[in-house]
Design an enzyme around this catalytic site. Structure first.
Site, PDB file in Angstrom:
ATOM      1  N   HIS A 246      33.136  25.225  15.852  1.00 47.83           N
ATOM      2  CA  HIS A 246      32.013  26.164  15.805  1.00 47.83           C
ATOM      3  C   HIS A 246      31.521  26.287  14.348  1.00 47.83           C
ATOM      4  O   HIS A 246      32.318  26.223  13.413  1.00 47.83           O
ATOM      5  CB  HIS A 246      32.435  27.537  16.344  1.00 47.83           C
TER       6      HIS A 246
ATOM      7  N   GLU B  52      24.641  23.669  18.953  1.00 46.46           N
ATOM      8  CA  GLU B  52      24.305  25.022  18.517  1.00 46.46           C
ATOM      9  C   GLU B  52      23.726  24.960  17.108  1.00 46.46           C
ATOM     10  O   GLU B  52      24.488  24.982  16.128  1.00 46.46           O
ATOM     11  CB  GLU B  52      25.566  25.893  18.511  1.00 46.46           C
TER      12      GLU B  52
END
Ligand code: PGA
Length: 253
Positions: free
Chosen positions: A98, A170
């Site tokens: 992430h 993302e």
């Protein structure tokens, strides 16, 4: 059409009581069955993993994950949690790379590669997050950058191993309080690039970053998008249930 993966990471939020309450309501709402064409998943913080798994139950249609895991199975790595430990706690998915971990905790392409490999070795699903900064986007380099991040993390995998990977694109500029929702136009090119490289080869290619109840349906209509990875909108169970309903309607088209 591929199953739509719709899931949330709670990041560093929720007490045990809050996590249990969210999971209890989800369990009761689903009644043991996933919405048609949808694979739900939830990624609590480590402290809540087991509790959430116990509330959901062993036969739950909701997959359970952790937000990170180390590449070694055990040893002198203070503060870390290994893939076998995550599995022991009930996890089926390991989130890897992430942008918050890349930015604040030194995650690199090399560490994501090791973590993907460890996750597959133990039979769990790697959820590999990739995404470019605003600087890279403004310079026109988004597609190239994310393809490089993905290729680096997935280097050396067999076709069978690759088929068990889920990718989440993302863009950093679209994530969290400081982000702004991406427009559909901005996502066409990155997903075309990811689709060309990975559609049909991986389990799914998800979109994440300021997903909300207003943009979820149009995001799912982007070619090569096979799911959504959601933060804030899903932290209240009502938001998550609505996202599941939107995905179910999309799958039924
Ligand atoms: P957000 O978080 O939906 O709150 O923008 C997305 C993510 O970081 O995965």
């Amino acid at each position: 059409m591929s199953t739509l993966w719709i899931g949330t990471s709670w990041k560093m939020t929720k007490t045990l009581d809050e996590g249990r309450a969210w999971a209890e309501s989800l369990r009761d709402d689903l009644g043991g069955v996933a919405p048609t064409g949808v694979q739900p998943f939830v990624i609590p913080s480590f402290t809540a993993t087991t509790a959430v798994g116990e509330v959901l139950g062993a036969d739950s249609p909701v997959l359970l994950g952790v937000q990170n895991a180390h590449w070694e199975d055990a040893g002198a790595w203070t503060g870390e949690v290994s893939v076998p430990q995550a599995k022991d706690a009930g996890a089926q998915i390991v989130e890897i790379g992430h942008s918050e971990r890349r930015e604040h905790f030194g995650e690199t392409v090399e560490t994501t590669r090791r973590k993907v490999s460890a996750t597959l070795r133990h039979g769990l699903t790697p959820l590999l997050c990739i995404g470019e900064s605003l600087e890279v986007k403004d310079a026109g380099g988004s597609a190239e950058f994310i393809l490089e991040q993905a290729a680096g993390a997935l280097e050396g995998l067999s076709a069978d191993q690759l088929s068990r990977v889920v990718i989440a694109y993302e863009p950093i500029w679209a994530i969290g309080e400081k982000g702004r929702p991406a427009t559909v136009e901005e996502l066409i090119e990155p997903f075309a690039a990811l689709g060309e490289a990975y559609t049909g080869k991986v389990t799914g290619i998800l979109y994440g970053g300021s997903v909300n109840l207003d943009n979820a349906a149009e995001l799912l209509r982007i070619e090569h998008v096979t799911g959504l990875f959601v933060g804030r909108t899903a932290w209240e169970l009502g938001g998550y249930l609505e996202l599941l309903r939107i995905a179910e309607a999309h799958a039924a088209r």
